[in-house]
Design an enzyme around this catalytic site. Structure first.
Site, PDB file in Angstrom:
ATOM      1  N   ASP A  96     -61.293  25.167 -54.473  1.00 59.62           N
ATOM      2  CA  ASP A  96     -61.542  23.726 -54.535  1.00 59.62           C
ATOM      3  C   ASP A  96     -60.970  23.146 -55.828  1.00 59.62           C
ATOM      4  O   ASP A  96     -60.809  23.861 -56.813  1.00 59.62           O
ATOM      5  CB  ASP A  96     -63.058  23.443 -54.543  1.00 59.62           C
ATOM      6  CG  ASP A  96     -63.695  23.591 -53.173  1.00 59.62           C
ATOM      7  OD1 ASP A  96     -62.966  23.770 -52.174  1.00 59.62           O
ATOM      8  OD2 ASP A  96     -64.945  23.516 -53.097  1.00 59.62           O
TER       9      ASP A  96
ATOM     10  N   ARG B  36     -72.480  13.184 -55.090  1.00 60.07           N
ATOM     11  CA  ARG B  36     -71.104  12.735 -54.835  1.00 60.07           C
ATOM     12  C   ARG B  36     -70.965  12.188 -53.415  1.00 60.07           C
ATOM     13  O   ARG B  36     -70.235  11.242 -53.162  1.00 60.07           O
ATOM     14  CB  ARG B  36     -70.102  13.873 -55.077  1.00 60.07           C
ATOM     15  CG  ARG B  36     -69.871  14.190 -56.536  1.00 60.07           C
ATOM     16  CD  ARG B  36     -68.568  14.948 -56.751  1.00 60.07           C
ATOM     17  NE  ARG B  36     -68.541  16.231 -56.101  1.00 60.07           N
ATOM     18  CZ  ARG B  36     -69.046  17.358 -56.609  1.00 60.07           C
ATOM     19  NH1 ARG B  36     -69.616  17.350 -57.790  1.00 60.07           N
ATOM     20  NH2 ARG B  36     -68.974  18.496 -55.949  1.00 60.07           N
TER      21      ARG B  36
ATOM     22  N   LYS C 228     -58.902  13.089 -50.861  1.00 58.95           N
ATOM     23  CA  LYS C 228     -58.693  11.921 -51.732  1.00 58.95           C
ATOM     24  C   LYS C 228     -59.149  12.201 -53.163  1.00 58.95           C
ATOM     25  O   LYS C 228     -58.562  11.706 -54.118  1.00 58.95           O
ATOM     26  CB  LYS C 228     -59.442  10.715 -51.167  1.00 58.95           C
ATOM     27  CG  LYS C 228     -58.804  10.161 -49.901  1.00 58.95           C
ATOM     28  CD  LYS C 228     -59.411   8.838 -49.507  1.00 58.95           C
ATOM     29  CE  LYS C 228     -58.916   8.396 -48.151  1.00 58.95           C
ATOM     30  NZ  LYS C 228     -59.543   7.139 -47.704  1.00 58.95           N
ATOM     31  N   GLY C 229     -60.221  12.990 -53.318  1.00 58.22           N
ATOM     32  CA  GLY C 229     -60.754  13.276 -54.660  1.00 58.22           C
ATOM     33  C   GLY C 229     -62.123  12.646 -54.833  1.00 58.22           C
ATOM     34  O   GLY C 229     -62.338  11.504 -54.419  1.00 58.22           O
TER      35      GLY C 229
ATOM     36  N   GLN D 129     -55.733  16.428 -54.874  1.00 61.46           N
ATOM     37  CA  GLN D 129     -56.456  15.154 -54.667  1.00 61.46           C
ATOM     38  C   GLN D 129     -55.481  13.977 -54.743  1.00 61.46           C
ATOM     39  O   GLN D 129     -54.799  13.806 -55.758  1.00 61.46           O
ATOM     40  CB  GLN D 129     -57.516  15.003 -55.764  1.00 61.46           C
ATOM     41  CG  GLN D 129     -58.531  16.134 -55.798  1.00 61.46           C
ATOM     42  CD  GLN D 129     -59.040  16.398 -57.207  1.00 61.46           C
ATOM     43  OE1 GLN D 129     -58.274  16.364 -58.174  1.00 61.46           O
ATOM     44  NE2 GLN D 129     -60.319  16.699 -57.344  1.00 61.46           N
TER      45      GLN D 129
ATOM     46  N   ARG E  18     -54.988  22.136 -49.264  1.00 60.74           N
ATOM     47  CA  ARG E  18     -55.875  21.147 -48.630  1.00 60.74           C
ATOM     48  C   ARG E  18     -55.679  19.845 -49.401  1.00 60.74           C
ATOM     49  O   ARG E  18     -55.845  19.827 -50.617  1.00 60.74           O
ATOM     50  CB  ARG E  18     -57.343  21.569 -48.744  1.00 60.74           C
ATOM     51  CG  ARG E  18     -58.305  20.463 -48.322  1.00 60.74           C
ATOM     52  CD  ARG E  18     -59.718  20.656 -48.879  1.00 60.74           C
ATOM     53  NE  ARG E  18     -60.357  21.851 -48.407  1.00 60.74           N
ATOM     54  CZ  ARG E  18     -61.323  22.491 -49.097  1.00 60.74           C
ATOM     55  NH1 ARG E  18     -61.716  22.029 -50.281  1.00 60.74           N
ATOM     56  NH2 ARG E  18     -61.876  23.584 -48.623  1.00 60.74           N
TER      57      ARG E  18
ATOM     58  N   THR F  47     -60.247  14.744 -44.556  1.00 64.46           N
ATOM     59  CA  THR F  47     -60.629  13.329 -44.664  1.00 64.46           C
ATOM     60  C   THR F  47     -61.541  12.946 -43.495  1.00 64.46           C
ATOM     61  O   THR F  47     -61.505  13.580 -42.438  1.00 64.46           O
ATOM     62  CB  THR F  47     -59.375  12.410 -44.652  1.00 64.46           C
ATOM     63  OG1 THR F  47     -59.781  11.066 -44.824  1.00 64.46           O
ATOM     64  CG2 THR F  47     -58.568  12.544 -43.379  1.00 64.46           C
ATOM     65  N   HIS F  48     -62.361  11.897 -43.740  1.00 61.41           N
ATOM     66  CA  HIS F  48     -63.128  11.308 -42.634  1.00 61.41           C
ATOM     67  C   HIS F  48     -62.574   9.932 -42.307  1.00 61.41           C
ATOM     68  O   HIS F  48     -63.150   9.195 -41.512  1.00 61.41           O
ATOM     69  CB  HIS F  48     -64.605  11.163 -43.019  1.00 61.41           C
ATOM     70  CG  HIS F  48     -65.134  12.371 -43.706  1.00 61.41           C
ATOM     71  ND1 HIS F  48     -65.202  12.476 -45.073  1.00 61.41           N
ATOM     72  CD2 HIS F  48     -65.559  13.536 -43.208  1.00 61.41           C
ATOM     73  CE1 HIS F  48     -65.676  13.670 -45.398  1.00 61.41           C
ATOM     74  NE2 HIS F  48     -65.893  14.337 -44.295  1.00 61.41           N
TER      75      HIS F  48
END
Ligand SMILES: Cc1cc2nc3c(=O)[nH]c(=O)nc-3n(C[C@H](O)[C@H](O)[C@H](O)COP(=O)(O)OP(=O)(O)OC[C@H]3O[C@@H](n4cnc5c(N)ncnc54)[C@H](O)[C@@H]3O)c2cc1C
Length: 300
Positions: A125, A281, A180-181, A156, A177, A219-220
């Protein structure tokens, strides 16, 4: 919320306050490996794979970092035993990055070695921008020793440097991967404007999909997903050559839909006692989730 996520006093209170703990199950699978395996079985049954993540970002001693290694070795063994479809995600701070990068490297190396032995995969990550370069450097060392399908990294799109990083890492080659961050970054290093973050996301996504390497599009955001599907369709890039990734508890409807539509879909599943910064977060990303928490706290 990002500020609160770093407040130790609030963290101690929240992690001990029972009603709060109950609400975390919205984003956190449980406290143990076995609880998480049950959750992942369900995710697998819905046509998605998973990434197992043990939450603990701020270890303060080498002994604690070693415990994290032991935890991940157990996760990898249990994935094998149970046959669930899951890889693992790690954070280098969890393995001692703040204490000594060399400790973090050796610890991460041990986990990647075990993953390779078990034919699994470790995703490193990405954390806040103070450790971006260090994370990339340690990842490159791991990649020199281990294969493309043993270890990958995260970038990111809010960081100004990310497109160049993606260009270089793809040449290694490396599995990336893109997300966005999730941290609070100064404008010198990160785009303050969401529009720029999204534009950069799409630019990097196109670079990744065109590379012929298997990457993760995390992403969502329906606009990012649509841009990915359209680009892949236009360029004749097969659905099997990349995967979408989302977080446990976020847009489950969309996760199932994409899996039904034949896309590879991976759900990131965190567990453990140290859920506080991760949970905060998630609240920061979506104010509606704060109301969800308040409502449930009031309900008792
Ligand atoms: C698999 C995965 C791994 C990740 N790994 C990292 C990492 O290593 N480092 C890192 O910095 N970040 C990581 N992230 C977090 C990421 O950077 C973002 O903070 C997060 O994904 C929100 O961005 P978004 O792309 O979903 O878009 P956003 O612009 O935040 O949101 C777009 C839309 O998605 C939906 N949505 C987004 N978040 C939520 C939520 N919490 N609850 C409900 N709906 C929501 C909403 O509809 C929203 O309008 C990861 C995310 C995923 C999915």
């Amino acid at each position: 919320m990002i500020y609160l996520s770093r407040q130790e006093g609030l963290k101690d209170f929240a992690t001990r306050f029972r009603p709060f703990k109950k609400i975390t199950t919205r984003f956190v699978a449980g406290e143990t490996i076995d609880e998480t395996i049950q959750v992942i079985r369900q995710i697998n049954a819905e046509g998605c794979s998973a990434s197992f993540d043990h939450l603990n970002e701020s270890v303060t001693s080498a002994a604690e970092a070693s415990e994290e290694v032991a935890e991940y070795l157990s996760i990898l063994a249990r994935i094998d035993e149970t046959g669930i479809r899951s890889n693992v995600s790690i954070k280098l701070t969890q393995f001692g990055l703040a204490l000594d990068p060399e400790i973090a490297y050796k610890n991460a190396r041990r986990v990647v070695e075990e993953a390779q032995r078990r034919d699994n995969f470790v995703r490193v990550d990405m954390e806040d921008s103070q450790v971006t370069q260090l994370t990339i450097d340690l990842f490159k060392r791991l990649r020199e020793e281990f294969g493309l399908n043993d270890v990958g990294i995260v970038l990111q799109s809010y960081l100004r440097r990310t497109y160049q990083d993606a260009q270089q890492l793809v040449k290694l080659p490396a599995r990336i991967r893109i997300c966005k961050g999730a941290y609070n970054e100064p404008p010198e290093v990160a785009f303050p404007d969401k529009k720029d973050v999204n534009e950069n996301y799409i630019r990097v996504m196109r670079l990744l999909l065109s590379s012929g390497i298997y990457h993760g599009i995390a992403t969502h955001d329906p606009k990012m997903i649509e841009a990915t599907i359209n680009f892949a369709g236009r360029e004749g890039i097969g659905k099997e050559t990349f995967e979408f990734q989302m977080l446990f508890g976020v847009r489950r409807d969309l996760q199932r839909q994409l899996a039904r539509d034949g896309y590879n879909m991976r759900v990131y599943v965190p567990y453990g006692k140290h859920w506080y910064p991760y949970f905060m977060r998630r609240l920061a990303e979506r104010p509606a989730n704060i109301w969800f928490v308040m409502k449930n706290l009031l309900k008792g």
